[in-house]
Design an enzyme around this catalytic site. Structure first.
Site, PDB file in Angstrom:
ATOM      1  N   ASP A 200       0.658  -1.259  -0.104  1.00 39.42           N
ATOM      2  CA  ASP A 200       0.138  -0.029  -0.081  1.00 39.42           C
ATOM      3  C   ASP A 200       1.025   1.298   0.056  1.00 39.42           C
ATOM      4  O   ASP A 200       1.951   1.076  -0.087  1.00 39.42           O
ATOM      5  CB  ASP A 200      -0.965  -0.027   1.235  1.00 39.42           C
ATOM      6  CG  ASP A 200      -2.151   0.544   0.646  1.00 39.42           C
ATOM      7  OD1 ASP A 200      -2.292   1.808   0.186  1.00 39.42           O
ATOM      8  OD2 ASP A 200      -3.395  -0.105   1.101  1.00 39.42           O
ATOM      9  N   HIS A 270      -2.968   3.044  -4.595  1.00 41.87           N
ATOM     10  CA  HIS A 270      -2.210   2.514  -3.349  1.00 41.87           C
ATOM     11  C   HIS A 270      -0.981   2.154  -3.730  1.00 41.87           C
ATOM     12  O   HIS A 270      -0.535   1.041  -3.149  1.00 41.87           O
ATOM     13  CB  HIS A 270      -3.095   1.392  -2.833  1.00 41.87           C
ATOM     14  CG  HIS A 270      -4.551   2.059  -2.220  1.00 41.87           C
ATOM     15  ND1 HIS A 270      -4.450   2.441  -0.835  1.00 41.87           N
ATOM     16  CD2 HIS A 270      -5.829   2.094  -2.677  1.00 41.87           C
ATOM     17  CE1 HIS A 270      -5.710   2.747  -0.570  1.00 41.87           C
ATOM     18  NE2 HIS A 270      -6.585   2.641  -1.925  1.00 41.87           N
ATOM     19  N   GLU A 334     -10.122   2.635  -5.017  1.00 40.48           N
ATOM     20  CA  GLU A 334      -9.791   3.831  -4.499  1.00 40.48           C
ATOM     21  C   GLU A 334      -8.511   4.484  -5.263  1.00 40.48           C
ATOM     22  O   GLU A 334      -7.360   4.818  -4.963  1.00 40.48           O
ATOM     23  CB  GLU A 334      -9.265   3.861  -3.166  1.00 40.48           C
ATOM     24  CG  GLU A 334     -10.568   3.529  -2.135  1.00 40.48           C
ATOM     25  CD  GLU A 334     -10.188   3.561  -0.752  1.00 40.48           C
ATOM     26  OE1 GLU A 334     -10.992   4.148  -0.192  1.00 40.48           O
ATOM     27  OE2 GLU A 334      -8.953   3.190  -0.473  1.00 40.48           O
ATOM     28  N   TRP A 406     -17.375  -4.297  -1.083  1.00 42.84           N
ATOM     29  CA  TRP A 406     -16.931  -3.576  -0.001  1.00 42.84           C
ATOM     30  C   TRP A 406     -17.648  -2.221   0.375  1.00 42.84           C
ATOM     31  O   TRP A 406     -17.837  -1.950   1.527  1.00 42.84           O
ATOM     32  CB  TRP A 406     -15.403  -3.334   0.197  1.00 42.84           C
ATOM     33  CG  TRP A 406     -15.018  -2.012  -0.700  1.00 42.84           C
ATOM     34  CD1 TRP A 406     -14.680  -2.377  -1.977  1.00 42.84           C
ATOM     35  CD2 TRP A 406     -14.664  -0.892  -0.162  1.00 42.84           C
ATOM     36  NE1 TRP A 406     -14.260  -1.010  -2.430  1.00 42.84           N
ATOM     37  CE2 TRP A 406     -14.114  -0.174  -1.334  1.00 42.84           C
ATOM     38  CE3 TRP A 406     -14.508  -0.201   0.854  1.00 42.84           C
ATOM     39  CZ2 TRP A 406     -13.703   0.995  -1.368  1.00 42.84           C
ATOM     40  CZ3 TRP A 406     -14.269   1.095   0.865  1.00 42.84           C
ATOM     41  CH2 TRP A 406     -13.720   1.810  -0.218  1.00 42.84           C
ATOM     42  N   TYR A 431     -16.472  -4.391   8.512  1.00 45.51           N
ATOM     43  CA  TYR A 431     -15.169  -3.620   8.516  1.00 45.51           C
ATOM     44  C   TYR A 431     -14.789  -3.540  10.278  1.00 45.51           C
ATOM     45  O   TYR A 431     -15.463  -2.850  10.723  1.00 45.51           O
ATOM     46  CB  TYR A 431     -15.328  -2.437   7.935  1.00 45.51           C
ATOM     47  CG  TYR A 431     -14.787  -2.280   6.578  1.00 45.51           C
ATOM     48  CD1 TYR A 431     -15.164  -3.124   5.523  1.00 45.51           C
ATOM     49  CD2 TYR A 431     -13.565  -1.104   6.225  1.00 45.51           C
ATOM     50  CE1 TYR A 431     -14.595  -3.415   4.517  1.00 45.51           C
ATOM     51  CE2 TYR A 431     -13.281  -1.329   4.824  1.00 45.51           C
ATOM     52  CZ  TYR A 431     -13.731  -2.424   4.071  1.00 45.51           C
ATOM     53  OH  TYR A 431     -13.240  -2.517   2.483  1.00 45.51           O
ATOM     54  N   ASP A 433     -12.134  -2.683  11.575  1.00 45.17           N
ATOM     55  CA  ASP A 433     -11.370  -1.562  11.819  1.00 45.17           C
ATOM     56  C   ASP A 433     -12.251  -0.514  12.625  1.00 45.17           C
ATOM     57  O   ASP A 433     -11.896   0.347  13.165  1.00 45.17           O
ATOM     58  CB  ASP A 433     -10.345  -0.807  10.953  1.00 45.17           C
ATOM     59  CG  ASP A 433     -11.084  -0.620   9.515  1.00 45.17           C
ATOM     60  OD1 ASP A 433     -12.308  -1.287   9.156  1.00 45.17           O
ATOM     61  OD2 ASP A 433     -10.755   0.413   9.002  1.00 45.17           O
TER      62      ASP A 433
HETATM   63  C1  ACM Z   1     -11.050  -0.597   0.678  1.00 44.03           C
HETATM   64  O1  ACM Z   1     -11.535  -0.485   2.049  1.00 44.03           O
HETATM   65  N1  ACM Z   1     -10.497   0.285   0.256  1.00 44.03           N
HETATM   66  C2  ACM Z   1     -11.329  -1.928  -0.084  1.00 44.03           C
END
Ligand code: ACM
Ligand code: ZN
Length: 561
Positions: A200, A270, A334, A406, A431, A433
């Site tokens: 990343d 990324h 992204e 996602w 998710y 996190d």
């Molecule tokens: C992601 O959470 N950017 C796949």
């Protein structure tokens, strides 16, 4: 946990009652994830797991020997006792492991307990492994005690073939041993796909021999932003990477536990760490710096340069050599198109390919499809399949792509309608996190959002918008753990446990939802978390006086993506 004083046998044998009393605990087959079918005998006698019980496995079968060794290790943790392992098929006073369960599902098993012994018969060695996990979780942690296993037959097989957990080791680096520990935690939850996010903007973490600077330069950032992009930095260089040998060691460690490691090389966005090492692969030529803050960087691979396509092929070639997984994840999420809009090379490529923008997608979005298509063709030519995040739908799906949904479940629905395989991993349910309690004051800092346990448990991976035929394209469910705010393994454990328990029920069981029943099963699983030394969020176990668990009515908030 029920326990009772075992008297029978002692009385008859000796009469020295006090000296031969032994506390016997009772196993409970209501485990997490809940097996598909548990049939208990009304009046059967239990099998007593005590010293002298053997573990028996088929002669010469290495996989089954390993299974037997895992079982012995788990029994030692639960009871403190050593159990001998022997080759053979003899089942008296033994736990006998065997292959031969007739099922279309390669992960199916039958666990049968009679007064004489226990048998775990799988359709494959993987099925036996899951039977062992069920047996393990049915045991109390009771050092020194004998354990009575009530007579029962359990027939079990998972609902989904893909049962994933993701781990971002770029934003923070985790050692080989820590990754192994994460894999052990997955095994406890019957998971079988480890999605390893190894590159990343903030760090490239896998050795690529043809591009040594990826790790020499790209694995180190100068410092790390403090908190949520506060503008303040800690001033400490941060980095780490896995050699190919270490990555192979992890692949083997996971495979021994029937877990496939799916690497992710996130492209074409990324990529700032890679661009720092090889600036010529970007649109602007740099210079770049391994990113020291969080978010989505505008610095992405140039889609117009042939050297970038060669780079992708070269990196994927080495990745395929390290990772035998059929699936290779190429990211695709992204990727800002701001530089592509201005880059002469990218615009030249757009012209050469005759790409035109339309109402649905810009020409740069179609250009992203060109890059992802290139990666997919390369992987397919080498017998591998590609997974990408749901942005790969934009600009048209590559022919055989599997989509990881996602940004909600919309992408998954669209992909399934297009007859593409889908893995459900929506932010607002999976998710991890995100915060798991509403009152975040005393929580470790997280990215934001709110995904409490009950909400995870309530997720339905098969959207009602799809027909039963289309549901077949939903091949699995996964939770993701991005680690911007998770610097240690202990904190990673805290974020996924006990939410992985709810996830594992989504992944494994087809039983009707019963949150109270789940909580009661979870209250026993937590003893295994304690026994294995895992850190976990205790909020759901609190008594009303300590503050009740919150209702699952929150919406993700804050900066969570
Ligand atoms: C992601 O959470 N950017 C796949
Ligand atoms: Zn470019």
């Amino acid at each position: 946990m029920r326990s009772f004083i075992k008297l029978t046998g002692c009385l008859a044998a000796a009469g020295a009652l006090a000296s031969c009393q032994s506390v016997t605990e009772v196993a409970n087959y209501q485990v997490v994830p809940l097996p598909q079918q548990i049939v208990t005998a009304e009046q059967g006698s239990p099998f007593v797991l005590k010293s002298g019980v053997k573990i028996v496995y088929p002669q010469g079968n290495e996989d089954m020997l390993r299974n037997a060794q895992f079982l012995a290790e788990y029994l030692k943790t639960a009871t403190g006792k050593d159990f001998a392992i022997e080759e053979g098929t003899e089942g008296k006073n033994a736990i006998t492991l065997a292959i031969g369960q007739v099922s279309d599902n390669p992960e199916a098993y039958q666990l049968k307990v009679t007064a004489d012994g226990v048998s775990i018969t799988g359709s494959t060695a993987a099925g036996v492994f899951y039977g062992i996990q069920t047996l393990r979780k049915s045991l109390p942690i009771a050092l020194g005690a004998d354990v009575a296993l009530p007579e029962a037959t359990i027939n079990d097989a998972p609902r989904f073939g893909y049962r994933g957990a993701h781990f971002d080791v770029s934003r923070h680096f985790f050692t080989v041993d820590e990754v192994k520990s994460y894999i052990d935690m997955m095994a406890l939850h019957n998971m079988n796909r480890f999605h390893w996010h190894i590159t990343d903007d903030q760090g490239w973490r896998i050795e690529i021999k043809k591009y040594p600077k990826l790790t020499e330069v790209g694995s180190m950032r100068d410092e790390t932003v403090i908190g949520h992009n506060t503008g303040k930095y800690d001033g400490k260089p941060y980095g780490g990477f896995y050699t190919q040998e270490q990555a192979k060691e992890i692949v083997k460690y996971a495979a021994d536990r029937y877990i496939t490691v799916i690497p992710e090389i996130d492209m074409p966005g990324h990529m700032q760490a890679a661009l720092t090492a090889y600036p010529e692969l970007g649109c602007t030529g740099g210079p770049y710096k391994v990113w020291t803050m969080w978010g989505v960087s505008d610095n992405v691979l140039c889609a117009g340069k042939d050297s970038v396509l060669t780079f992708i092929d070269d990196v994927l070639t080495e990745i395929m050599d390290i990772f035998p997984s059929t699936y290779i994840h190429v990211g695709g999420d992204e990727c800002p198109k701001t530089q592509w809009e201005k880059c002469p090379d990218c615009q030249k490529r757009i012209k050469a390919l005759g790409i035109k923008g339309d109402k649905k997608h810009s020409k740069e979005e179609y250009l992203q499809s060109f890059v992802i298509n290139h990666a997919e063709k390369f992987l397919n030519a080498h017998g591998r399949d590609m997974i990408g995040w749901d942005e790969i739908l934009e600009g048209g799906l590559s022919p055989n792509a599997t989509v990881m949904s996602w940004r909600g479940i919309k992408g998954g629905i669209e992909a399934a309608k297009q007859k593409h395989d889908v893995i459900m991993t929506p932010t607002d349910y999976l998710y991890f996190d995100y915060y798991q309690v509403k009152d975040t004051k005393n929580e470790p800092e997280a990215i934001g959002g709110y995904v409490p346990l009950e909400k995870v448990y309530g997720f339905d991976p098969l959207p009602e918008e799809l027909t039963p035929e289309e549901h077949k394209y939903i091949i699995g469910v996964q939770a993701n753990l991005w680690t911007e705010y998770i610097p240690t393994l202990s904190q990673a454990q805290y974020m996924v446990l006990p939410r992985w328990a709810a996830l594992s029920e989504l992944q494994w069981t087809t039983a009707a939802k019963d949150y109270d029943g789940f909580l009661s099963r979870l209250s026993r699983l937590r003893h295994w978390y304690d026994a294995e030394g895992y850190n976990y969020c205790k909020f759901v176990f609190q008594t009303p006086e300590q503050g009740e668990a919150p209702a699952a009515d929150g919406e993700p908030q804050g900066e969570a993506k």
